[in-house]
Motif scaffolding. Sequence first.
Motif, PDB file in Angstrom:
ATOM      1  N   ASP A  43       0.861  -1.177   0.000  1.00  0.00           N
ATOM      2  CA  ASP A  43       0.000   0.000   0.000  1.00  0.00           C
ATOM      3  C   ASP A  43       0.900   1.230   0.000  1.00  0.00           C
ATOM      4  N   ASP A  48      -5.373   2.401   2.043  1.00  0.00           N
ATOM      5  CA  ASP A  48      -6.198   1.379   2.679  1.00  0.00           C
ATOM      6  C   ASP A  48      -6.492   1.834   4.108  1.00  0.00           C
ATOM      7  N   ILE A  58     -10.847   2.335   0.456  1.00  0.00           N
ATOM      8  CA  ILE A  58      -9.634   3.056   0.080  1.00  0.00           C
ATOM      9  C   ILE A  58      -9.982   4.524  -0.112  1.00  0.00           C
ATOM     10  N   GLN A 291       1.131  -0.906  -5.854  1.00  0.00           N
ATOM     11  CA  GLN A 291      -0.142  -0.426  -5.301  1.00  0.00           C
ATOM     12  C   GLN A 291      -1.316  -1.140  -5.962  1.00  0.00           C
ATOM     13  N   TYR A 294      -1.606  -4.675  -4.693  1.00  0.00           N
ATOM     14  CA  TYR A 294      -2.170  -4.717  -3.346  1.00  0.00           C
ATOM     15  C   TYR A 294      -3.699  -4.771  -3.414  1.00  0.00           C
TER      16      TYR A 294
END
Length: 438
Positions: A43, A48, A58, A291, A294
């Motif tokens: 992240d 998050d 998010i 990112q 994730y």
Amino acid sequence: MFNTNPKDALPPMRAGERESRAGGEQYCLSPLPLPTDSEGLADVAHIDVHHDGVTMDIRQGASPDSMMTAGHMLSVGTVFMNGFFLVVFCMAMIKNTAYSQVLAFWGGGLYFGFLFVFILGIIWINTLLKRIPPIRLNRQRREVAFVVEPPSRFWLPAPQNLWLTSAAGVAAAAPGGMGVIEIGEWLRGTRESFPVGLTLLHIGALAFFYVYPPIYDALCRLFKRERRTVLVPWEDVVAVCGFNPNLGPGAVTGFGWNFALLPPEPERPGYTLPGAGIMVGVGGLPGALTQWEYIRRFMEEGADAITPSAREWGVEWYNAYVAREKAECERTNDPARWRRFRRKRLWEHARFAHWYTEYRMKHILPKAVPKDWLAEWSNPLPESQWAKPSLALTELRGALRAAYQRGEKFVEMGDVEKRFSINSIKFRQTPYPSFPFK
């Protein structure tokens, strides 16, 4: 795809496509949430804010950096006003007159500087955070909930509008500073009456920040301009990362990488739904890929497949950070480094910044959504009712994994669907399911 209402729509990009324009580049990672050849997942942008076994929220959360910037501005303003006061006070001592006027101007200047930082660094940021709801991903339903703004502009500025905040801030700070000066004059007897007008104007301007948002929301409801929650299929969501120049007066001042997650508009290919989505800064293309991985791995594999980033805010974290720095300075016998570190932290009001960031995360961010927002939609489903990946996505995953084993890279493949002769393009002509956001 960053512009939600461009004059001319861009051709809809597909996963793997790359576009160069205006000195920058843009890589499309989705629609179709395909695995990239990223070495890991993280992240990177700290977006998050909450996840469990079913959903993930998010959004751009609170950061101590903005508070420390505000603290830096407050320190600069305070030192400037104190220095200016000393110069003027010395002049008053030489002439042996106007001591009370100098003290009044000093107090008014300090109050004006404090209000400037307080309004921009706390009130405006809090209003902004309370009016930006998160994007909620549901891995079992394979849907993403976006909060969408009305398509056309409203005649009233939004409460988080920076120009509105600046105008109201000046209207609050100027009479506040002048009011302190006038009260000083009244206390020493040179003014006959208390400055009621300036005081009321100052209090009214400060109250505006708290009264205007509910009035704005009421007018939006009256004119049928409420925000709506739109449920977008996970495989339709557009993920892009871009490398764009930052332009200043007459020159390019730098370049920055951004990662964006956006909902396409089904009735207008090439456009995105207005006012929805998220765009955050990342350190580079690898940061954007990690990112994306994730988020994708959570949706495809669950919460056990991801490791949240360490929290880098809060009083407990700050105390541990200071203790580590102190121990390192003692180990290297470098007291000068420790003094510089302490001075910088005091100058930025770092402890208060971390405390208030913790307060924002716990008490300000939850106000962005109603308590029962998507409550039923967010409940766990029996595994037999979980939505399944499409056949095209399953086939492309297998083809990509084989390509990665051969040494190919995702960002160099171009349109992945064309590359492997798999066509999944089905432009939806009907709006996504939506309901009022209240």
